[in-house]
Design a protein around this motif. Sequence first.
Motif, PDB file in Angstrom:
ATOM      1  N   PHE A  93     -15.942  94.725  50.256  1.00 55.64           N
ATOM      2  CA  PHE A  93     -15.049  93.851  51.018  1.00 55.64           C
ATOM      3  C   PHE A  93     -13.590  94.316  51.002  1.00 55.64           C
ATOM      4  O   PHE A  93     -12.864  94.091  51.961  1.00 55.64           O
ATOM      5  CB  PHE A  93     -15.131  92.409  50.498  1.00 55.64           C
ATOM      6  CG  PHE A  93     -16.359  91.698  50.977  1.00 55.64           C
ATOM      7  CD1 PHE A  93     -16.385  91.073  52.219  1.00 55.64           C
ATOM      8  CD2 PHE A  93     -17.503  91.669  50.194  1.00 55.64           C
ATOM      9  CE1 PHE A  93     -17.531  90.431  52.665  1.00 55.64           C
ATOM     10  CE2 PHE A  93     -18.647  91.033  50.633  1.00 55.64           C
ATOM     11  CZ  PHE A  93     -18.666  90.415  51.867  1.00 55.64           C
ATOM     12  N   GLU A 132      -9.892  98.617  56.377  1.00 53.23           N
ATOM     13  CA  GLU A 132     -10.168  98.191  57.748  1.00 53.23           C
ATOM     14  C   GLU A 132     -10.364  96.677  57.867  1.00 53.23           C
ATOM     15  O   GLU A 132     -10.334  96.134  58.973  1.00 53.23           O
ATOM     16  CB  GLU A 132     -11.392  98.937  58.306  1.00 53.23           C
ATOM     17  CG  GLU A 132     -12.710  98.645  57.627  1.00 53.23           C
ATOM     18  CD  GLU A 132     -13.043  99.672  56.543  1.00 53.23           C
ATOM     19  OE1 GLU A 132     -12.088 100.269  55.982  1.00 53.23           O
ATOM     20  OE2 GLU A 132     -14.229  99.867  56.251  1.00 53.23           O
ATOM     21  N   ASN A 133     -10.562  95.976  56.742  1.00 47.68           N
ATOM     22  CA  ASN A 133     -10.730  94.527  56.796  1.00 47.68           C
ATOM     23  C   ASN A 133      -9.376  93.828  56.833  1.00 47.68           C
ATOM     24  O   ASN A 133      -8.365  94.390  56.395  1.00 47.68           O
ATOM     25  CB  ASN A 133     -11.520  94.038  55.577  1.00 47.68           C
ATOM     26  CG  ASN A 133     -12.977  94.482  55.641  1.00 47.68           C
ATOM     27  OD1 ASN A 133     -13.492  94.790  56.719  1.00 47.68           O
ATOM     28  ND2 ASN A 133     -13.629  94.547  54.499  1.00 47.68           N
ATOM     29  N   THR A 134      -9.378  92.584  57.368  1.00 46.29           N
ATOM     30  CA  THR A 134      -8.124  91.826  57.393  1.00 46.29           C
ATOM     31  C   THR A 134      -7.781  91.382  55.977  1.00 46.29           C
ATOM     32  O   THR A 134      -8.636  91.336  55.093  1.00 46.29           O
ATOM     33  CB  THR A 134      -8.253  90.583  58.291  1.00 46.29           C
ATOM     34  OG1 THR A 134      -9.259  89.735  57.716  1.00 46.29           O
ATOM     35  CG2 THR A 134      -8.652  90.945  59.711  1.00 46.29           C
ATOM     36  N   VAL A 140      -9.996  88.562  54.676  1.00 49.16           N
ATOM     37  CA  VAL A 140     -11.346  88.976  54.292  1.00 49.16           C
ATOM     38  C   VAL A 140     -11.317  89.677  52.939  1.00 49.16           C
ATOM     39  O   VAL A 140     -12.150  89.425  52.059  1.00 49.16           O
ATOM     40  CB  VAL A 140     -11.964  89.898  55.372  1.00 49.16           C
ATOM     41  CG1 VAL A 140     -13.238  90.563  54.870  1.00 49.16           C
ATOM     42  CG2 VAL A 140     -12.242  89.113  56.641  1.00 49.16           C
ATOM     43  N   ARG A 141     -10.325  90.554  52.763  1.00 49.57           N
ATOM     44  CA  ARG A 141     -10.236  91.298  51.508  1.00 49.57           C
ATOM     45  C   ARG A 141     -10.027  90.346  50.336  1.00 49.57           C
ATOM     46  O   ARG A 141     -10.672  90.465  49.296  1.00 49.57           O
ATOM     47  CB  ARG A 141      -9.078  92.310  51.575  1.00 49.57           C
ATOM     48  CG  ARG A 141      -9.313  93.402  52.605  1.00 49.57           C
ATOM     49  CD  ARG A 141      -8.121  94.314  52.743  1.00 49.57           C
ATOM     50  NE  ARG A 141      -8.041  95.242  51.614  1.00 49.57           N
ATOM     51  CZ  ARG A 141      -7.214  96.290  51.583  1.00 49.57           C
ATOM     52  NH1 ARG A 141      -6.415  96.529  52.601  1.00 49.57           N
ATOM     53  NH2 ARG A 141      -7.193  97.082  50.559  1.00 49.57           N
TER      54      ARG A 141
END
Lengths: 183, 230
Positions: A105, A109-111, A114-115
Amino acid sequence: MTTRDIGLVALFAAVIVALGTVPALPLAFGVPITLQSLGVMLAGLILGAKRGALAPIVVIVLVGIGLPVLAGGRGGLPVYAGPTAGFLFGWVPSAFVAGWIAERFDRPENTAAVRFVGLVAAAVLGVVVVLYACGIGWLALVTGIGFSKAFFGSLAFVPGDVAKAVIAAIVTRKVGDAWALRR
Amino acid sequence: MIDGIGETGTTLLHRLPAGGKLAGLAIVATLLFFVSNPALLAAALPFGAAAMLATGRPPAVLLHQIAVPAITIALVGLADLLLVDAETALVVVLRLAALLAFAVAVTLTTTSAELADTFERALAPFDRAGLVDAPRAALTLTLAIRFVPLVGQEIAAIREAQAVRGLAANPVALAVPLIVRILVRAERVAEAIDARGFPPPRPDRSRSPTSPMGGAPSPSQMPGDLHDHP
Protein backbone atom coordinates in the motif's frame (compact mmCIF):
# COMPACT_ATOMS: atom_id res chain seq x y z
CA MET A 1 21.00 -10.01 2.81
CA THR A 2 23.48 -7.23 2.10
CA THR A 3 25.68 -5.82 4.84
CA ARG A 4 23.31 -2.83 4.91
CA ASP A 5 20.44 -5.23 5.67
CA ILE A 6 22.48 -6.75 8.51
CA GLY A 7 23.05 -3.25 9.93
CA LEU A 8 19.35 -2.35 9.57
CA VAL A 9 18.13 -5.55 11.23
CA ALA A 10 20.61 -5.13 14.12
CA LEU A 11 19.71 -1.46 14.52
CA PHE A 12 15.96 -2.09 14.54
CA ALA A 13 16.45 -4.91 17.05
CA ALA A 14 18.30 -2.36 19.20
CA VAL A 15 15.44 0.13 18.67
CA ILE A 16 12.89 -2.45 19.90
CA VAL A 17 15.07 -3.05 22.98
CA ALA A 18 15.78 0.62 23.64
CA LEU A 19 12.11 1.63 23.31
CA GLY A 20 11.41 -0.76 26.19
CA THR A 21 13.42 1.52 28.46
CA VAL A 22 11.43 4.62 27.50
CA PRO A 23 8.92 5.25 30.31
CA ALA A 24 5.38 4.27 29.39
CA LEU A 25 3.46 7.25 28.10
CA PRO A 26 0.01 7.72 29.63
CA LEU A 27 -2.61 8.27 26.93
CA ALA A 28 -5.64 10.53 27.11
CA PHE A 29 -8.01 7.67 27.95
CA GLY A 30 -5.80 6.38 30.73
CA VAL A 31 -4.29 3.27 29.14
CA PRO A 32 -0.54 3.27 29.75
CA ILE A 33 1.58 2.08 26.84
CA THR A 34 5.14 0.87 26.57
CA LEU A 35 6.77 1.67 23.28
CA GLN A 36 8.34 -1.76 22.69
CA SER A 37 5.53 -2.97 20.39
CA LEU A 38 5.76 0.36 18.54
CA GLY A 39 9.31 -0.69 17.70
CA VAL A 40 8.02 -4.00 16.31
CA MET A 41 5.43 -2.18 14.19
CA LEU A 42 8.06 0.24 12.87
CA ALA A 43 10.41 -2.63 11.99
CA GLY A 44 7.67 -4.17 9.82
CA LEU A 45 6.40 -0.93 8.29
CA ILE A 46 9.83 0.54 7.52
CA LEU A 47 11.93 -2.54 6.68
CA GLY A 48 9.21 -4.60 4.99
CA ALA A 49 8.19 -8.22 5.61
CA LYS A 50 11.47 -10.14 5.57
CA ARG A 51 13.90 -7.81 7.33
CA GLY A 52 11.06 -6.56 9.54
CA ALA A 53 10.51 -10.09 10.85
CA LEU A 54 14.26 -10.64 11.37
CA ALA A 55 14.57 -7.70 13.82
CA PRO A 56 12.24 -9.24 16.46
CA ILE A 57 13.93 -12.64 15.90
CA VAL A 58 17.21 -11.01 16.97
CA VAL A 59 15.50 -9.57 20.07
CA ILE A 60 14.07 -13.01 20.92
CA VAL A 61 17.56 -14.54 20.67
CA LEU A 62 18.92 -11.75 22.90
CA VAL A 63 16.21 -12.63 25.45
CA GLY A 64 17.20 -16.29 25.19
CA ILE A 65 20.89 -15.66 25.83
CA GLY A 66 19.98 -13.97 29.10
CA LEU A 67 20.13 -10.26 28.30
CA PRO A 68 17.58 -8.04 30.10
CA VAL A 69 16.21 -6.56 26.87
CA LEU A 70 12.44 -6.60 27.42
CA ALA A 71 10.44 -3.76 29.00
CA GLY A 72 11.15 -3.58 32.73
CA GLY A 73 14.52 -5.30 32.36
CA ARG A 74 13.05 -8.77 31.80
CA GLY A 75 15.06 -11.38 29.94
CA GLY A 76 16.42 -14.88 30.09
CA LEU A 77 14.85 -18.26 29.56
CA PRO A 78 12.07 -17.71 32.17
CA VAL A 79 10.42 -15.41 29.59
CA TYR A 80 10.24 -18.27 27.07
CA ALA A 81 8.64 -20.47 29.73
CA GLY A 82 6.14 -17.88 30.96
CA PRO A 83 2.41 -17.70 30.22
CA THR A 84 2.81 -14.53 28.13
CA ALA A 85 5.55 -15.93 25.83
CA GLY A 86 3.10 -15.88 22.90
CA PHE A 87 3.15 -12.08 22.97
CA LEU A 88 6.96 -12.24 22.50
CA PHE A 89 7.17 -14.92 19.79
CA GLY A 90 4.15 -13.39 18.06
CA TRP A 91 6.29 -10.33 17.24
CA VAL A 92 7.84 -12.25 14.35
CA PRO A 93 4.69 -13.08 12.32
CA SER A 94 3.14 -9.73 13.27
CA ALA A 95 6.09 -7.71 11.94
CA PHE A 96 6.08 -9.92 8.83
CA VAL A 97 2.36 -9.35 8.15
CA ALA A 98 2.63 -5.60 8.85
CA GLY A 99 5.61 -5.36 6.49
CA TRP A 100 3.92 -7.43 3.78
CA ILE A 101 0.83 -5.20 3.76
CA ALA A 102 2.90 -2.00 3.98
CA GLU A 103 4.94 -3.07 0.94
CA ARG A 104 1.71 -3.22 -1.08
CA PHE A 105 0.00 0.00 0.00
CA ASP A 106 2.79 2.47 0.80
CA ARG A 107 3.86 3.09 -2.80
CA PRO A 108 4.56 6.43 -4.48
CA GLU A 109 1.82 5.86 -7.09
CA ASN A 110 -0.89 5.69 -4.40
CA THR A 111 -2.58 8.78 -2.98
CA ALA A 112 -1.49 10.05 0.43
CA ALA A 113 -4.78 8.86 1.98
CA VAL A 114 -4.42 5.32 0.59
CA ARG A 115 -0.83 5.10 1.79
CA PHE A 116 -1.70 6.29 5.29
CA VAL A 117 -4.78 4.08 5.69
CA GLY A 118 -2.82 1.14 4.28
CA LEU A 119 -0.07 1.64 6.85
CA VAL A 120 -2.55 1.91 9.73
CA ALA A 121 -4.28 -1.26 8.47
CA ALA A 122 -0.88 -3.00 8.19
CA ALA A 123 0.06 -2.13 11.77
CA VAL A 124 -3.38 -3.02 13.16
CA LEU A 125 -3.60 -6.34 11.30
CA GLY A 126 -0.01 -7.19 12.10
CA VAL A 127 0.32 -6.21 15.69
CA VAL A 128 -3.23 -6.18 17.00
CA VAL A 129 -4.72 -9.14 15.09
CA VAL A 130 -1.73 -11.46 14.51
CA LEU A 131 0.12 -10.66 17.76
CA TYR A 132 -3.03 -11.04 19.86
CA ALA A 133 -3.87 -14.32 18.11
CA CYS A 134 -0.41 -15.70 19.07
CA GLY A 135 -0.42 -14.24 22.58
CA ILE A 136 -4.00 -15.17 23.44
CA GLY A 137 -3.65 -18.62 21.87
CA TRP A 138 -0.57 -19.40 24.00
CA LEU A 139 -2.18 -17.93 27.14
CA ALA A 140 -5.33 -20.00 26.58
CA LEU A 141 -3.24 -23.15 25.99
CA VAL A 142 -1.05 -22.70 29.07
CA THR A 143 -3.76 -21.64 31.48
CA GLY A 144 -6.68 -23.69 30.18
CA ILE A 145 -8.83 -20.57 30.56
CA GLY A 146 -10.29 -21.02 27.10
CA PHE A 147 -9.91 -18.87 24.04
CA SER A 148 -12.90 -16.57 24.49
CA LYS A 149 -12.13 -15.69 28.11
CA ALA A 150 -8.46 -15.02 27.38
CA PHE A 151 -9.64 -12.92 24.44
CA PHE A 152 -11.89 -10.69 26.52
CA GLY A 153 -9.19 -10.34 29.16
CA SER A 154 -6.80 -8.94 26.56
CA LEU A 155 -9.28 -6.43 25.07
CA ALA A 156 -8.18 -3.82 27.62
CA PHE A 157 -4.90 -3.45 25.74
CA VAL A 158 -6.44 -2.98 22.28
CA PRO A 159 -7.04 0.82 22.50
CA GLY A 160 -3.39 1.44 23.36
CA ASP A 161 -2.17 -0.77 20.53
CA VAL A 162 -4.51 0.81 17.97
CA ALA A 163 -3.16 4.22 19.06
CA LYS A 164 0.37 2.88 18.58
CA ALA A 165 -0.58 1.62 15.10
CA VAL A 166 -1.71 5.12 14.13
CA ILE A 167 1.52 6.56 15.58
CA ALA A 168 3.57 3.98 13.64
CA ALA A 169 1.78 4.89 10.39
CA ILE A 170 2.35 8.63 10.95
CA VAL A 171 6.03 8.02 11.74
CA THR A 172 6.48 5.80 8.67
CA ARG A 173 4.98 8.42 6.35
CA LYS A 174 7.09 11.20 7.87
CA VAL A 175 10.26 9.11 7.67
CA GLY A 176 9.32 8.19 4.09
CA ASP A 177 9.21 11.91 3.24
CA ALA A 178 12.74 12.37 4.55
CA TRP A 179 14.37 9.16 3.32
CA ALA A 180 13.59 6.88 0.36
CA LEU A 181 12.40 3.66 1.99
CA ARG A 182 13.47 0.53 0.13
CA ARG A 183 11.57 -2.40 1.57
CA MET B 1 27.55 -3.55 25.74
CA ILE B 2 24.74 -4.57 28.07
CA ASP B 3 25.32 -6.89 30.99
CA GLY B 4 23.71 -10.30 30.91
CA ILE B 5 21.79 -11.83 33.78
CA GLY B 6 24.06 -14.87 33.98
CA GLU B 7 27.44 -14.64 35.69
CA THR B 8 30.50 -16.83 35.88
CA GLY B 9 30.94 -19.00 38.96
CA THR B 10 32.32 -22.23 40.35
CA THR B 11 29.21 -24.21 41.33
CA LEU B 12 28.31 -27.49 39.64
CA LEU B 13 25.58 -25.70 37.66
CA HIS B 14 28.12 -23.18 36.38
CA ARG B 15 30.53 -25.90 35.27
CA LEU B 16 27.95 -27.92 33.31
CA PRO B 17 28.13 -27.21 29.56
CA ALA B 18 25.61 -24.62 28.36
CA GLY B 19 24.20 -26.91 25.67
CA GLY B 20 23.57 -29.64 28.23
CA LYS B 21 21.79 -27.23 30.56
CA LEU B 22 19.56 -25.98 27.72
CA ALA B 23 18.74 -29.53 26.63
CA GLY B 24 17.94 -30.45 30.23
CA LEU B 25 15.70 -27.40 30.61
CA ALA B 26 13.88 -28.27 27.37
CA ILE B 27 13.27 -31.83 28.60
CA VAL B 28 12.04 -30.62 32.02
CA ALA B 29 9.76 -28.05 30.34
CA THR B 30 8.27 -30.68 28.02
CA LEU B 31 7.69 -33.10 30.90
CA LEU B 32 6.09 -30.39 33.03
CA PHE B 33 3.67 -29.51 30.24
CA PHE B 34 2.51 -33.13 29.89
CA VAL B 35 2.12 -33.75 33.64
CA SER B 36 -1.20 -32.55 35.00
CA ASN B 37 -1.17 -34.34 38.34
CA PRO B 38 -0.93 -31.65 41.08
CA ALA B 39 0.96 -33.97 43.44
CA LEU B 40 3.66 -34.73 40.84
CA LEU B 41 3.96 -31.05 39.90
CA ALA B 42 4.22 -30.10 43.58
CA ALA B 43 7.03 -32.65 43.88
CA ALA B 44 8.94 -30.88 41.07
CA LEU B 45 8.84 -27.56 42.93
CA PRO B 46 11.44 -28.42 45.64
CA PHE B 47 13.82 -29.62 42.89
CA GLY B 48 13.37 -26.27 41.14
CA ALA B 49 13.99 -24.42 44.39
CA ALA B 50 17.09 -26.56 45.01
CA ALA B 51 18.37 -25.75 41.51
CA MET B 52 17.90 -22.04 42.21
CA LEU B 53 19.78 -22.30 45.53
CA ALA B 54 22.52 -24.32 43.78
CA THR B 55 23.33 -21.24 41.69
CA GLY B 56 25.12 -19.84 44.75
CA ARG B 57 23.59 -16.40 44.23
CA PRO B 58 22.29 -14.50 47.29
CA PRO B 59 18.55 -14.86 48.06
CA ALA B 60 17.99 -11.18 47.20
CA VAL B 61 19.16 -11.81 43.62
CA LEU B 62 16.96 -14.91 43.35
CA LEU B 63 13.93 -13.00 44.66
CA HIS B 64 14.60 -10.15 42.24
CA GLN B 65 14.69 -12.63 39.33
CA ILE B 66 11.40 -14.31 40.22
CA ALA B 67 9.45 -11.27 41.47
CA VAL B 68 7.89 -10.04 38.20
CA PRO B 69 7.23 -13.49 36.66
CA ALA B 70 5.72 -14.57 39.99
CA ILE B 71 3.19 -11.74 39.77
CA THR B 72 2.23 -12.86 36.24
CA ILE B 73 1.85 -16.45 37.44
CA ALA B 74 -0.27 -15.31 40.39
CA LEU B 75 -2.55 -13.32 38.04
CA VAL B 76 -2.90 -16.32 35.73
CA GLY B 77 -3.71 -18.51 38.74
CA LEU B 78 -6.32 -16.01 39.90
CA ALA B 79 -7.89 -15.95 36.42
CA ASP B 80 -8.02 -19.77 36.42
CA LEU B 81 -9.55 -19.82 39.89
CA LEU B 82 -12.29 -17.37 38.91
CA LEU B 83 -12.97 -18.59 35.37
CA VAL B 84 -12.23 -22.34 35.44
CA ASP B 85 -11.81 -24.22 38.71
CA ALA B 86 -9.46 -24.58 41.67
CA GLU B 87 -7.71 -27.72 40.40
CA THR B 88 -6.77 -26.14 37.05
CA ALA B 89 -5.52 -23.07 38.90
CA LEU B 90 -3.36 -25.25 41.18
CA VAL B 91 -1.93 -27.28 38.26
CA VAL B 92 -1.15 -24.18 36.16
CA VAL B 93 0.48 -22.27 39.03
CA LEU B 94 2.60 -25.25 40.17
CA ARG B 95 3.69 -26.04 36.61
CA LEU B 96 4.66 -22.44 35.78
CA ALA B 97 6.38 -21.93 39.15
CA ALA B 98 8.51 -25.08 38.74
CA LEU B 99 9.38 -24.10 35.16
CA LEU B 100 10.31 -20.58 36.30
CA ALA B 101 12.65 -21.95 38.99
CA PHE B 102 14.53 -24.24 36.58
CA ALA B 103 14.74 -21.53 33.91
CA VAL B 104 16.09 -18.98 36.43
CA ALA B 105 18.68 -21.51 37.59
CA VAL B 106 19.97 -22.04 34.04
CA THR B 107 19.88 -18.33 33.18
CA LEU B 108 21.79 -17.29 36.32
CA THR B 109 24.56 -19.85 35.84
CA THR B 110 25.21 -19.42 32.10
CA THR B 111 26.81 -16.28 30.73
CA SER B 112 25.44 -14.57 27.64
CA ALA B 113 28.71 -15.30 25.86
CA GLU B 114 28.34 -19.06 26.51
CA LEU B 115 24.72 -18.97 25.35
CA ALA B 116 25.62 -16.98 22.24
CA ASP B 117 28.32 -19.55 21.40
CA THR B 118 25.80 -22.35 21.89
CA PHE B 119 23.38 -20.50 19.62
CA GLU B 120 26.04 -20.25 16.91
CA ARG B 121 26.89 -23.95 17.21
CA ALA B 122 23.19 -24.80 17.03
CA LEU B 123 23.01 -22.84 13.76
CA ALA B 124 25.87 -24.82 12.17
CA PRO B 125 23.72 -27.65 10.73
CA PHE B 126 21.33 -25.10 9.22
CA ASP B 127 24.32 -23.24 7.81
CA ARG B 128 25.62 -26.42 6.15
CA ALA B 129 22.15 -27.03 4.69
CA GLY B 130 22.25 -23.53 3.23
CA LEU B 131 19.22 -22.35 5.24
CA VAL B 132 21.02 -19.87 7.48
CA ASP B 133 24.23 -17.93 7.01
CA ALA B 134 25.76 -18.51 10.46
CA PRO B 135 28.55 -15.87 10.28
CA ARG B 136 26.03 -13.23 9.22
CA ALA B 137 23.58 -14.30 11.91
CA ALA B 138 26.36 -14.07 14.51
CA LEU B 139 27.42 -10.63 13.23
CA THR B 140 23.81 -9.39 13.37
CA LEU B 141 23.55 -10.56 16.99
CA THR B 142 26.85 -8.95 17.97
CA LEU B 143 25.92 -5.67 16.27
CA ALA B 144 22.50 -5.60 17.97
CA ILE B 145 24.13 -6.03 21.41
CA ARG B 146 26.53 -3.21 20.60
CA PHE B 147 23.76 -0.94 19.24
CA VAL B 148 21.43 -1.14 22.26
CA PRO B 149 23.32 1.43 24.39
CA LEU B 150 23.93 3.50 21.25
CA VAL B 151 20.22 3.71 20.39
CA GLY B 152 19.52 4.39 24.07
CA GLN B 153 21.84 7.40 23.92
CA GLU B 154 20.15 8.65 20.75
CA ILE B 155 16.72 8.34 22.38
CA ALA B 156 17.94 10.24 25.44
CA ALA B 157 19.43 13.00 23.27
CA ILE B 158 16.25 13.33 21.16
CA ARG B 159 13.98 13.38 24.22
CA GLU B 160 16.11 16.07 25.82
CA ALA B 161 15.96 18.20 22.67
CA GLN B 162 12.19 17.70 22.35
CA ALA B 163 11.62 18.49 26.02
CA VAL B 164 13.34 21.84 25.54
CA ARG B 165 10.87 22.54 22.72
CA GLY B 166 7.90 21.51 24.89
CA LEU B 167 7.34 18.24 23.02
CA ALA B 168 7.91 15.94 26.01
CA ALA B 169 6.18 12.55 25.83
CA ASN B 170 5.29 12.88 22.14
CA PRO B 171 6.04 9.49 20.54
CA VAL B 172 5.96 10.85 16.96
CA ALA B 173 8.46 13.58 17.82
CA LEU B 174 10.69 10.87 19.31
CA ALA B 175 10.36 8.16 16.66
CA VAL B 176 10.73 10.21 13.44
CA PRO B 177 14.20 11.64 14.13
CA LEU B 178 15.24 8.33 15.76
CA ILE B 179 14.34 6.24 12.69
CA VAL B 180 15.92 8.71 10.27
CA ARG B 181 19.14 8.64 12.31
CA ILE B 182 18.99 4.81 12.34
CA LEU B 183 18.62 4.64 8.54
CA VAL B 184 21.57 6.99 8.08
CA ARG B 185 23.64 5.02 10.56
CA ALA B 186 22.87 1.72 8.80
CA GLU B 187 24.57 3.09 5.68
CA ARG B 188 27.68 3.98 7.67
CA VAL B 189 27.70 0.61 9.43
CA ALA B 190 27.50 -1.17 6.08
CA GLU B 191 30.38 0.88 4.71
CA ALA B 192 32.48 0.11 7.79
CA ILE B 193 31.77 -3.64 7.57
CA ASP B 194 32.43 -3.76 3.82
CA ALA B 195 35.70 -1.89 4.32
CA ARG B 196 36.80 -4.68 6.67
CA GLY B 197 36.08 -7.36 4.07
CA PHE B 198 33.23 -9.14 5.87
CA PRO B 199 32.19 -11.89 5.39
CA PRO B 200 35.43 -13.87 4.95
CA PRO B 201 35.47 -16.14 1.89
CA ARG B 202 34.30 -19.70 2.57
CA PRO B 203 36.18 -22.10 0.30
CA ASP B 204 34.92 -25.17 2.19
CA ARG B 205 31.44 -24.81 0.79
CA SER B 206 32.23 -24.61 -2.92
CA ARG B 207 34.97 -27.22 -2.71
CA SER B 208 32.84 -30.15 -1.53
CA PRO B 209 30.90 -31.50 -4.53
CA THR B 210 28.95 -33.95 -2.36
CA SER B 211 27.16 -31.23 -0.36
CA PRO B 212 23.77 -30.03 -1.62
CA MET B 213 25.28 -26.58 -2.02
CA GLY B 214 28.31 -28.03 -3.84
CA GLY B 215 29.56 -26.12 -6.83
CA ALA B 216 27.15 -23.25 -6.43
CA PRO B 217 28.74 -20.00 -5.31
CA SER B 218 27.72 -19.23 -1.74
CA PRO B 219 25.61 -16.08 -1.32
CA SER B 220 28.55 -14.39 0.39
CA GLN B 221 30.67 -14.77 -2.74
CA MET B 222 28.22 -13.22 -5.18
CA PRO B 223 29.75 -10.20 -6.83
CA GLY B 224 27.86 -7.03 -6.04
CA ASP B 225 26.62 -8.43 -2.77
CA LEU B 226 29.00 -6.30 -0.78
CA HIS B 227 28.38 -3.17 -2.78
CA ASP B 228 24.83 -2.10 -2.30
CA HIS B 229 25.31 1.58 -1.80
CA PRO B 230 23.29 4.29 -3.46
